[in-house]
Design a protein around this motif. Structure first.
Motif, PDB file in Angstrom:
ATOM      1  N   VAL A 145       0.826  -1.219   0.000  1.00  0.00           N
ATOM      2  CA  VAL A 145       0.000   0.000   0.000  1.00  0.00           C
ATOM      3  C   VAL A 145       0.853   1.259   0.000  1.00  0.00           C
ATOM      4  CG1 VAL A 145      -1.865  -1.214   1.212  1.00  0.00           C
ATOM      5  CG2 VAL A 145      -0.266   0.197   2.520  1.00  0.00           C
ATOM      6  N   ALA A 146       2.130   1.147   0.346  1.00  0.00           N
ATOM      7  CA  ALA A 146       3.039   2.294   0.246  1.00  0.00           C
ATOM      8  C   ALA A 146       3.179   2.740  -1.203  1.00  0.00           C
ATOM      9  CB  ALA A 146       4.402   1.944   0.822  1.00  0.00           C
ATOM     10  N   HIS A 147       2.996   1.806  -2.144  1.00  0.00           N
ATOM     11  CA  HIS A 147       3.099   2.113  -3.576  1.00  0.00           C
ATOM     12  C   HIS A 147       1.746   2.477  -4.182  1.00  0.00           C
ATOM     13  CE1 HIS A 147       7.136   0.629  -3.364  1.00  0.00           C
ATOM     14  NE2 HIS A 147       6.791  -0.636  -3.242  1.00  0.00           N
ATOM     15  N   GLN A 148       0.734   1.691  -3.878  1.00  0.00           N
ATOM     16  CA  GLN A 148      -0.529   1.835  -4.607  1.00  0.00           C
ATOM     17  C   GLN A 148      -1.689   2.361  -3.775  1.00  0.00           C
ATOM     18  OE1 GLN A 148      -1.416  -2.177  -5.987  1.00  0.00           O
ATOM     19  NE2 GLN A 148      -2.723  -2.557  -4.207  1.00  0.00           N
ATOM     20  N   PRO A 187       5.597  -6.248   1.565  1.00  0.00           N
ATOM     21  CA  PRO A 187       4.744  -7.409   1.279  1.00  0.00           C
ATOM     22  C   PRO A 187       3.426  -6.989   0.629  1.00  0.00           C
ATOM     23  CG  PRO A 187       5.495  -7.395   3.570  1.00  0.00           C
ATOM     24  CD  PRO A 187       5.781  -6.044   2.996  1.00  0.00           C
ATOM     25  N   GLY A 188       2.885  -7.910  -0.150  1.00  0.00           N
ATOM     26  CA  GLY A 188       1.531  -7.730  -0.662  1.00  0.00           C
ATOM     27  C   GLY A 188       0.547  -8.308   0.332  1.00  0.00           C
ATOM     28  N   ILE A 189      -0.447  -9.002  -0.154  1.00  0.00           N
ATOM     29  CA  ILE A 189      -1.467  -9.576   0.721  1.00  0.00           C
ATOM     30  C   ILE A 189      -0.935 -10.885   1.298  1.00  0.00           C
ATOM     31  CG2 ILE A 189      -3.848 -10.335   0.921  1.00  0.00           C
ATOM     32  CD1 ILE A 189      -3.491  -7.380   0.240  1.00  0.00           C
ATOM     33  N   ILE A 190      -0.573 -10.853   2.557  1.00  0.00           N
ATOM     34  CA  ILE A 190      -0.039 -12.010   3.262  1.00  0.00           C
ATOM     35  C   ILE A 190      -1.074 -12.450   4.302  1.00  0.00           C
ATOM     36  CG2 ILE A 190       1.861 -12.916   4.627  1.00  0.00           C
ATOM     37  CD1 ILE A 190       2.730 -11.979   1.842  1.00  0.00           C
ATOM     38  N   LEU A 191      -1.424 -13.704   4.287  1.00  0.00           N
ATOM     39  CA  LEU A 191      -2.460 -14.190   5.192  1.00  0.00           C
ATOM     40  C   LEU A 191      -1.912 -14.295   6.606  1.00  0.00           C
ATOM     41  CD1 LEU A 191      -5.354 -15.103   5.445  1.00  0.00           C
ATOM     42  CD2 LEU A 191      -4.617 -17.453   4.982  1.00  0.00           C
ATOM     43  N   THR A 192      -2.354 -13.380   7.456  1.00  0.00           N
ATOM     44  CA  THR A 192      -1.961 -13.350   8.869  1.00  0.00           C
ATOM     45  C   THR A 192      -3.197 -13.107   9.727  1.00  0.00           C
ATOM     46  OG1 THR A 192      -1.579 -10.967   8.899  1.00  0.00           O
ATOM     47  CG2 THR A 192       0.302 -12.369   8.274  1.00  0.00           C
ATOM     48  N   GLU A 193      -3.034 -13.243  11.033  1.00  0.00           N
ATOM     49  CA  GLU A 193      -4.133 -12.967  11.962  1.00  0.00           C
ATOM     50  C   GLU A 193      -4.566 -11.504  11.862  1.00  0.00           C
ATOM     51  OE1 GLU A 193      -3.157 -14.140  15.928  1.00  0.00           O
ATOM     52  OE2 GLU A 193      -2.376 -16.087  15.295  1.00  0.00           O
ATOM     53  N   LEU A 194      -3.595 -10.598  11.725  1.00  0.00           N
ATOM     54  CA  LEU A 194      -3.920  -9.177  11.642  1.00  0.00           C
ATOM     55  C   LEU A 194      -4.765  -8.891  10.403  1.00  0.00           C
ATOM     56  CD1 LEU A 194      -3.629  -6.258  12.626  1.00  0.00           C
ATOM     57  CD2 LEU A 194      -1.474  -6.117  11.357  1.00  0.00           C
ATOM     58  N   LEU A 195      -4.419  -9.510   9.274  1.00  0.00           N
ATOM     59  CA  LEU A 195      -5.188  -9.302   8.046  1.00  0.00           C
ATOM     60  C   LEU A 195      -6.619  -9.796   8.222  1.00  0.00           C
ATOM     61  CD1 LEU A 195      -4.844  -8.387   5.016  1.00  0.00           C
ATOM     62  CD2 LEU A 195      -4.730 -10.827   4.500  1.00  0.00           C
ATOM     63  N   SER A 210      -7.545 -11.429  -7.051  1.00  0.00           N
ATOM     64  CA  SER A 210      -7.020 -10.397  -7.949  1.00  0.00           C
ATOM     65  C   SER A 210      -5.499 -10.441  -8.092  1.00  0.00           C
ATOM     66  CB  SER A 210      -7.437  -9.019  -7.438  1.00  0.00           C
ATOM     67  OG  SER A 210      -6.747  -8.697  -6.231  1.00  0.00           O
ATOM     68  N   ILE A 211      -4.838 -11.309  -7.340  1.00  0.00           N
ATOM     69  CA  ILE A 211      -3.371 -11.379  -7.340  1.00  0.00           C
ATOM     70  C   ILE A 211      -2.909 -12.486  -8.273  1.00  0.00           C
ATOM     71  CG2 ILE A 211      -1.321 -11.694  -5.908  1.00  0.00           C
ATOM     72  CD1 ILE A 211      -3.101 -10.850  -3.498  1.00  0.00           C
ATOM     73  N   PRO A 212      -2.030 -12.208  -9.230  1.00  0.00           N
ATOM     74  CA  PRO A 212      -1.601 -13.228 -10.187  1.00  0.00           C
ATOM     75  C   PRO A 212      -1.136 -14.534  -9.545  1.00  0.00           C
ATOM     76  CG  PRO A 212      -0.828 -11.090 -10.901  1.00  0.00           C
ATOM     77  CD  PRO A 212      -1.460 -10.887  -9.560  1.00  0.00           C
ATOM     78  N   MET A 213      -0.374 -14.455  -8.455  1.00  0.00           N
ATOM     79  CA  MET A 213       0.133 -15.663  -7.808  1.00  0.00           C
ATOM     80  C   MET A 213      -0.663 -16.036  -6.557  1.00  0.00           C
ATOM     81  SD  MET A 213       4.275 -15.289  -8.256  1.00  0.00           S
ATOM     82  CE  MET A 213       4.560 -17.026  -7.866  1.00  0.00           C
ATOM     83  N   GLY A 214      -1.784 -15.378  -6.342  1.00  0.00           N
ATOM     84  CA  GLY A 214      -2.577 -15.659  -5.160  1.00  0.00           C
ATOM     85  C   GLY A 214      -1.976 -15.025  -3.916  1.00  0.00           C
ATOM     86  N   MET A 215      -2.580 -15.345  -2.789  1.00  0.00           N
ATOM     87  CA  MET A 215      -2.142 -14.750  -1.534  1.00  0.00           C
ATOM     88  C   MET A 215      -0.836 -15.358  -1.034  1.00  0.00           C
ATOM     89  SD  MET A 215      -4.484 -14.187   1.842  1.00  0.00           S
ATOM     90  CE  MET A 215      -5.663 -13.345   0.783  1.00  0.00           C
ATOM     91  N   ASN A 244       5.048  -9.523  -3.471  1.00  0.00           N
ATOM     92  CA  ASN A 244       3.599  -9.349  -3.575  1.00  0.00           C
ATOM     93  C   ASN A 244       2.920 -10.255  -4.594  1.00  0.00           C
ATOM     94  OD1 ASN A 244       3.829  -8.078  -6.185  1.00  0.00           O
ATOM     95  ND2 ASN A 244       4.337  -6.151  -5.184  1.00  0.00           N
ATOM     96  N   GLY A 245       3.632 -11.238  -5.145  1.00  0.00           N
ATOM     97  CA  GLY A 245       3.006 -12.182  -6.059  1.00  0.00           C
ATOM     98  C   GLY A 245       2.477 -11.574  -7.331  1.00  0.00           C
ATOM     99  N   GLY A 246       3.009 -10.417  -7.707  1.00  0.00           N
ATOM    100  CA  GLY A 246       2.561  -9.748  -8.929  1.00  0.00           C
ATOM    101  C   GLY A 246       1.385  -8.819  -8.720  1.00  0.00           C
ATOM    102  N   GLN A 247       1.008  -8.584  -7.479  1.00  0.00           N
ATOM    103  CA  GLN A 247      -0.121  -7.693  -7.186  1.00  0.00           C
ATOM    104  C   GLN A 247       0.151  -6.285  -7.691  1.00  0.00           C
ATOM    105  OE1 GLN A 247      -1.038  -7.445  -3.020  1.00  0.00           O
ATOM    106  NE2 GLN A 247      -2.442  -5.732  -3.263  1.00  0.00           N
ATOM    107  N   TYR A 248       1.405  -5.825  -7.523  1.00  0.00           N
ATOM    108  CA  TYR A 248       1.793  -4.496  -7.988  1.00  0.00           C
ATOM    109  C   TYR A 248       3.163  -4.597  -8.614  1.00  0.00           C
ATOM    110  CZ  TYR A 248       2.849   0.505  -7.969  1.00  0.00           C
ATOM    111  OH  TYR A 248       3.188   1.788  -8.333  1.00  0.00           O
TER     112      TYR A 248
END
Length: 250
Positions: A145-148, A187-195, A210-215, A244-248
């Protein structure tokens, strides 16, 4: 490759999630790791025990890294125990699912203290120790999110993560003459408790699709940190490593 034997590392916010994964991977590479959290003391102790079961060395120090006095106490304990610090991972952070009209000034300041002021306080004292040995690695855990920007509010979180990148670049220039590198991982979307707590299952599923390589998983971020902490990355400084798995893509 990626041999961190003899190195002392501090990972803030490392009782769970990405911080825990970073601590475990640093320990597997040979570093002695200081586990830190302001809360979750039992979880910190569990991470220490897990590292010891793997044959590594670790200890837990509870401290609020957004508080100057507690950071001073944290680093005093590290200095007394080890006499040095080689690797600092500024991972402590939080987020709140709030739009700009829902954020209070108190909430804004609190989140920036946890996510950004903690980086300043810990890096300042880490630099003092690292200069003594003319060696060090400082790594910020930022965010895509710092980028996008963030998709669902979180303007305070996005602002703090963007600020970490400017902090990283400037500190890298200051630290370079002392053999210290300063980098960030976004990091992109990383599955954690906080998320899970901040977004919820429905939004997470939508984002993952929406992420090319998934979460991603916490270990994906941890492996990037180990690289930046290693001798193999001795000529890498001032960068943001996107995980980020290609998210950005930039």
């Amino acid at each position: 490759m990626f041999d961190l034997q003899g190195k002392i590392a501090l990972v803030t916010g490392s009782s769970r999630g990405i911080g825990k994964a970073i601590a475990l991977q640093l320990a597997k590479a040979g570093a002695t790791v200081v586990i830190n959290s302001n809360e979750h003391y039992d979880s910190m102790k569990a991470v220490v025990e897990e590292i010891k079961q793997l044959g590594g060395e670790a200890r837990a120090i509870q401290a609020d890294v957004s508080n100057e006095d507690e950071v001073k106490r944290l680093f005093a304990e590290i200095t007394d125990s080890y006499g040095r610090l080689d690797i600092l991972v500024n991972n402590a952070g939080t987020s709140r699912n709030e739009t700009i009209d829902e954020i209070t000034l108190e909430g804004w300041k609190s989140l920036l203290d946890i996510n950004l002021t903690s980086c300043f306080l810990c890096s300042q004292l880490a630099m003092e120790l690292m200069k003594r040995h003319q060696f060090g690695r400082i790594i910020q855990i930022s965010s895509v999110v710092a980028h996008q920007g963030a998709l669902y509010g979180h303007v305070h979180y996005s602002a703090s993560k963007s600020a970490q990148l400017g902090f990283t670049k400037t500190l890298a220039r200051t630290a370079a003459p002392h053999g210290i590198t300063v980098n960030a991982v976004a990091p992109g979307i990383i599955l954690t408790e906080l998320l899970e707590q901040t977004l919820g299952e429905d939004k997470i599923s939508t984002l993952s699709a929406s992420i090319p390589m998934g979460m991603g998983e916490p270990i994906d971020v941890a492996n990037a940190v180990v690289f930046l902490a290693s001798e193999e990355a001795k000529y890498v400084t001032g960068i943001t490593l996107d995980v980020n798995g290609g998210q950005y893509m930039r």
